[in-house]
Write a protein that holds these residues in place. Structure first.
Motif, short mmCIF file in Angstrom:
data_model
loop_
_atom_site.label_atom_id
_atom_site.label_comp_id
_atom_site.label_asym_id
_atom_site.label_seq_id
_atom_site.Cartn_x
_atom_site.Cartn_y
_atom_site.Cartn_z
N VAL A 58 22.64 -54.06 -18.13
CA VAL A 58 21.27 -54.05 -17.61
C VAL A 58 21.24 -54.97 -16.39
O VAL A 58 21.67 -56.12 -16.45
CB VAL A 58 20.26 -54.55 -18.66
CG1 VAL A 58 18.84 -54.52 -18.10
CG2 VAL A 58 20.35 -53.72 -19.93
N ARG A 60 18.75 -56.33 -13.07
CA ARG A 60 17.38 -56.46 -12.56
C ARG A 60 17.41 -56.35 -11.03
O ARG A 60 18.15 -57.05 -10.36
CB ARG A 60 16.79 -57.81 -12.94
CG ARG A 60 15.35 -58.00 -12.44
CD ARG A 60 14.87 -59.44 -12.52
NE ARG A 60 15.31 -60.16 -13.68
CZ ARG A 60 14.59 -60.40 -14.78
NH1 ARG A 60 13.37 -59.95 -14.87
NH2 ARG A 60 15.08 -61.09 -15.77
N PHE A 66 14.42 -52.42 -13.32
CA PHE A 66 15.77 -52.56 -13.87
C PHE A 66 16.55 -51.27 -13.68
O PHE A 66 15.97 -50.22 -13.40
CB PHE A 66 15.69 -52.90 -15.37
CG PHE A 66 15.02 -54.21 -15.64
CD1 PHE A 66 15.76 -55.37 -15.74
CD2 PHE A 66 13.64 -54.28 -15.78
CE1 PHE A 66 15.14 -56.59 -15.99
CE2 PHE A 66 13.01 -55.49 -16.02
CZ PHE A 66 13.76 -56.65 -16.12
N TRP A 119 15.38 -45.73 -17.33
CA TRP A 119 15.76 -46.53 -16.17
C TRP A 119 16.80 -45.75 -15.38
O TRP A 119 17.56 -44.97 -15.97
CB TRP A 119 16.34 -47.88 -16.60
CG TRP A 119 15.37 -48.74 -17.31
CD1 TRP A 119 15.35 -49.03 -18.64
CD2 TRP A 119 14.25 -49.45 -16.76
NE1 TRP A 119 14.29 -49.85 -18.96
CE2 TRP A 119 13.60 -50.12 -17.80
CE3 TRP A 119 13.74 -49.56 -15.46
CZ2 TRP A 119 12.47 -50.91 -17.60
CZ3 TRP A 119 12.61 -50.34 -15.26
CH2 TRP A 119 11.99 -51.01 -16.31
#
Length: 165
Positions: A58, A60, A66, A119
């Motif tokens: 993950v 940012r 994200f 995402w």
């Protein structure tokens, strides 16, 4: 490797992964092996080499922005390459609590399948063929064909990694 029975109760995360694969029309084979202490142990337990075990990281980009980066187990994110592909000057890794909040998965179980919010996905260009990705629970992996999965996810396929030190 001893695979646990298919009729073992599934976690919520594993159920979400199964549903996502069905929705995407991508077949996957689940392997359950219990907790492991390293990527090498996980690869061995799943019967693959470390380069075939794909980690989901993950990243940012900004406030509530994200993305998921798919990285082969024998490689590491190249921050300059990833920034160039995304056209941004800053990226960071969120803490474990934030990663859980934005994906619905704990670290060590994160997968691009069945996240609580969709995402964008960036997959390293070396990812192809049969791979093992996280199955949404500790000790669970999914064997999938990356050449079917990545297009189904709408992934950007680009050179974003370097060999692990």
């Amino acid at each position: 490797m001893s695979e646990q029975p298919e009729n073992r109760p599934q976690s919520d995360g594993e159920s979400r992964v199964r549903e996502a694969l069905e929705r995407l029309g991508v077949p996957g084979g689940f392997t359950r092996h219990g907790r492991v202490g390293s990527l090498a142990e996980a690869a061995a337990a799943r019967g693959v080499t470390p380069d075939r075990l794909v980690k989901t990281m993950v990243v940012r980009r900004g406030e509530d922005d994200f993305l998921l980066v798919l990285v082969p187990g024998d490689r590491t994110i190249s921050w300059p390459k990833l920034r160039a592909v995304l056209g941004v000057s800053r990226l960071s890794m969120p803490d474990a609590a934030t990663a859980l909040a934005v994906t619905g998965y704990e670290r060590g179980t994160i997968t691009p399948l069945g996240t609580t919010r969709d995402w964008p996905v960036v997959a390293d260009s070396s990812i192809a063929g049969e791979i093992s990705i996280g199955g949404g629970a500790h000790g669970v992996g999914v064997m999938v064909d990356a050449d079917r999965l990545l297009p189904a996810l709408g992934a950007i396929h680009a050179d974003v990694t370097d060999p692990a030190p």
